[in-house]
Design an enzyme around this catalytic site. Sequence first.
Site, PDB file in Angstrom:
ATOM      1  N   GLU A  68       0.882  -1.173   0.000  1.00 10.58           N
ATOM      2  CA  GLU A  68       0.000   0.000   0.000  1.00 10.58           C
ATOM      3  C   GLU A  68       0.914   1.216   0.000  1.00 10.58           C
ATOM      4  OE1 GLU A  68      -3.337   0.177  -0.056  1.00 10.58           O
ATOM      5  OE2 GLU A  68      -3.812  -1.942   0.122  1.00 10.58           O
TER       6      GLU A  68
ATOM      7  N   CYS B  22      -2.150   9.580   2.607  1.00 10.55           N
ATOM      8  CA  CYS B  22      -1.689   8.981   1.345  1.00 10.55           C
ATOM      9  C   CYS B  22      -2.612   9.305   0.173  1.00 10.55           C
ATOM     10  CB  CYS B  22      -1.562   7.474   1.508  1.00 10.55           C
ATOM     11  SG  CYS B  22      -3.071   6.714   2.105  1.00 10.55           S
TER      12      CYS B  22
HETATM   13  P1  NAD Z   1       8.124   4.634   5.054  1.00 11.00           P
HETATM   14  O1  NAD Z   1       8.169   3.879   3.779  1.00 11.00           O
HETATM   15  O2  NAD Z   1       9.268   5.519   5.379  1.00 11.00           O
HETATM   16  O3  NAD Z   1       7.955   3.649   6.306  1.00 11.00           O
HETATM   17  C1  NAD Z   1       6.988   2.641   6.368  1.00 11.00           C
HETATM   18  C2  NAD Z   1       7.485   1.492   7.227  1.00 11.00           C
HETATM   19  O4  NAD Z   1       8.668   0.937   6.659  1.00 11.00           O
HETATM   20  C3  NAD Z   1       7.813   1.851   8.653  1.00 11.00           C
HETATM   21  O5  NAD Z   1       7.279   0.864   9.522  1.00 11.00           O
HETATM   22  C4  NAD Z   1       9.340   1.841   8.703  1.00 11.00           C
HETATM   23  O6  NAD Z   1       9.848   1.422   9.937  1.00 11.00           O
HETATM   24  C5  NAD Z   1       9.702   0.848   7.618  1.00 11.00           C
HETATM   25  N1  NAD Z   1      10.968   1.201   6.956  1.00 11.00           N
HETATM   26  C6  NAD Z   1      11.430   2.441   6.665  1.00 11.00           C
HETATM   27  N2  NAD Z   1      12.610   2.368   6.011  1.00 11.00           N
HETATM   28  C7  NAD Z   1      12.898   1.049   5.896  1.00 11.00           C
HETATM   29  C8  NAD Z   1      13.996   0.321   5.318  1.00 11.00           C
HETATM   30  N3  NAD Z   1      15.014   0.934   4.741  1.00 11.00           N
HETATM   31  N4  NAD Z   1      13.949  -1.034   5.395  1.00 11.00           N
HETATM   32  C9  NAD Z   1      12.921  -1.671   5.973  1.00 11.00           C
HETATM   33  N5  NAD Z   1      11.884  -1.029   6.538  1.00 11.00           N
HETATM   34  C10 NAD Z   1      11.862   0.301   6.505  1.00 11.00           C
HETATM   35  O7  NAD Z   1       6.745   5.434   4.991  1.00 11.00           O
HETATM   36  P2  NAD Z   1       6.134   6.458   6.018  1.00 11.00           P
HETATM   37  O8  NAD Z   1       6.993   7.696   6.069  1.00 11.00           O
HETATM   38  O9  NAD Z   1       5.825   5.795   7.293  1.00 11.00           O
HETATM   39  O10 NAD Z   1       4.756   6.815   5.302  1.00 11.00           O
HETATM   40  C11 NAD Z   1       4.660   7.732   4.268  1.00 11.00           C
HETATM   41  C12 NAD Z   1       4.447   7.072   2.922  1.00 11.00           C
HETATM   42  O11 NAD Z   1       3.501   6.036   3.028  1.00 11.00           O
HETATM   43  C13 NAD Z   1       3.868   8.017   1.883  1.00 11.00           C
HETATM   44  O12 NAD Z   1       4.488   7.757   0.651  1.00 11.00           O
HETATM   45  C14 NAD Z   1       2.408   7.646   1.828  1.00 11.00           C
HETATM   46  O13 NAD Z   1       1.763   7.952   0.623  1.00 11.00           O
HETATM   47  C15 NAD Z   1       2.478   6.182   2.049  1.00 11.00           C
HETATM   48  N6  NAD Z   1       1.226   5.712   2.600  1.00 11.00           N
HETATM   49  C16 NAD Z   1       0.438   4.879   1.874  1.00 11.00           C
HETATM   50  C17 NAD Z   1      -0.778   4.461   2.378  1.00 11.00           C
HETATM   51  C18 NAD Z   1      -1.676   3.552   1.617  1.00 11.00           C
HETATM   52  O14 NAD Z   1      -2.605   3.031   2.236  1.00 11.00           O
HETATM   53  N7  NAD Z   1      -1.469   3.292   0.355  1.00 11.00           N
HETATM   54  C19 NAD Z   1      -1.182   4.882   3.623  1.00 11.00           C
HETATM   55  C20 NAD Z   1      -0.347   5.736   4.348  1.00 11.00           C
HETATM   56  C21 NAD Z   1       0.865   6.130   3.835  1.00 11.00           C
END
Ligand code: NAD
Length: 453
Positions: free
Chosen positions: A209, A243
């Site tokens: 997602e 998002c």
């Molecule tokens: P992110 O990708 O930075 O983090 C998401 C998760 O991934 C966290 O639990 C984090 O601990 C983990 N993570 C981060 N870096 C990692 C790595 N290098 N290796 C492994 N795991 C890692 O995203 P965010 O800042 O939490 O959220 C923002 C993004 O999420 C935006 O792009 C937004 O559009 C998207 N989003 C999508 C939805 C949806 O339902 N489609 C909902 C909310 C947010």
Amino acid sequence: MEIEKIVLSQKDFFKTQQTKSLAFRKIYLEKLRNLIITNEDMLYEAIYKDFGKSKFDTFTTELSFILHDIDYYLKNLKSLAKPKKVGTNLVNQFGNSKIYADPLGCVLVIGAWNYPYQLSLSPIVAAIAAGNCCILKPSEIAENTMKAMAEIINKNFPPEYLYVYEGGIDETTRLLELKFDKIFFTGSTKVGKIIYKAASEHLTPVVLELGGKSPAIVTKDANLDIAAKRIVWGKFLNAGQTCVAPDYLLVEEVIQEQFLEMLRKYIKEFKYNADSEQYTRIINQRNFHRLTKLISPEKIYCGGGFSEEKLYIEPTILTDIHWNDEIMQEEIFGPLLPVLSFQNYNAALNSILELEKPLAAYLFTNNTEEKEIFTKRLSFGGGCINETIMHLGNGNLPFGGVGNSGIGNYHGKYGFDSFSHQKSVLEKATWGEPNIKYPPYSEKKLTWIRRLL
Ligand code: NAD
């Protein structure tokens, strides 16, 4: 206990078959519902500490979603889990064919920080309903909500069934080395690729997602007042850290001036000021700096103010924007709304088609032809006509992205399906066996087979 051992214990527990019983699933769905209700104040406090999200927003956009999902599954579990009988073709007579919604096993849910409860617990609820054991890794960026969920779940659920593993990149990397039966990830497209790659090592199926730049288009045939009100609400809810928020606006040139005035009016009316307890803050300094750098002073139509101390950014509308401006290169994920204008509707849609497929798209118009062109030509995860964001609020609609905005979907029936394997079983009668498929073959048999197939 070490996480590797907990994952192993979940795999063992799954083998006991207990999670497959509908009664077992219902007990824990009800338990989670009661825990959310009895700990409501603690949950509000934690999220307010993380980024000043109000009780009203937390209830309407997070807790009510989860509670609704739980009620939906409690009510519909029997029919969702019931084997579905399908037709059986001629060559398979005499037989009957069924599809079983088979629980997958031990699944991993990785949450994002922006709707920390909803994005962690809604997938968990679907996974439990579908009969799985789960590990939840919430986002460490919203630290207090992560701790609140760990506190509630780890004290009340057996770890061999449901466990919250707290941590950031290192802990997630460690988890990704283990073999799960499904990984459900919510987050950025960049990290989504890391998850997908790690999952491929074990051939683990994924739901991703992700995000993207979701457009909102307003044409001269729209009800402009309602369009302005709904766009301002959808964009500045959660301070734009949503998002599916409209990322940028495409407005038909002849109504642009009038429409911008209406946007300004609603921003003022909704009182998103620096001291408001109802307007969410930016999650952290890193995002605050990333966002304030995107505000070009000469392009500010309204807003543009910020306070680093309060992690506050005023709802900001930027005009005279071009496709190659910095703000148009990546998902904004904050309270900045760039506005581009267009003269030709089809040309505007062509420009959107040049970009990666967005998670959402919104059209404001009362023109039937424009609506039809929008739904037929554009590819996006999901969206609305004459509304923003609210498609998420209909549990009958699948929620998920397409292309760069994600793989797979959930909510309601779709969440249940995402955490189940569609197992096909053909049962044959043991009488009435024609010899036609068995060797030795002959021309005559082939003629018959041709007729049958
Ligand atoms: P992110 O990708 O930075 O983090 C998401 C998760 O991934 C966290 O639990 C984090 O601990 C983990 N993570 C981060 N870096 C990692 C790595 N290098 N290796 C492994 N795991 C890692 O995203 P965010 O800042 O939490 O959220 C923002 C993004 O999420 C935006 O792009 C937004 O559009 C998207 N989003 C999508 C939805 C949806 O339902 N489609 C909902 C909310 C947010």
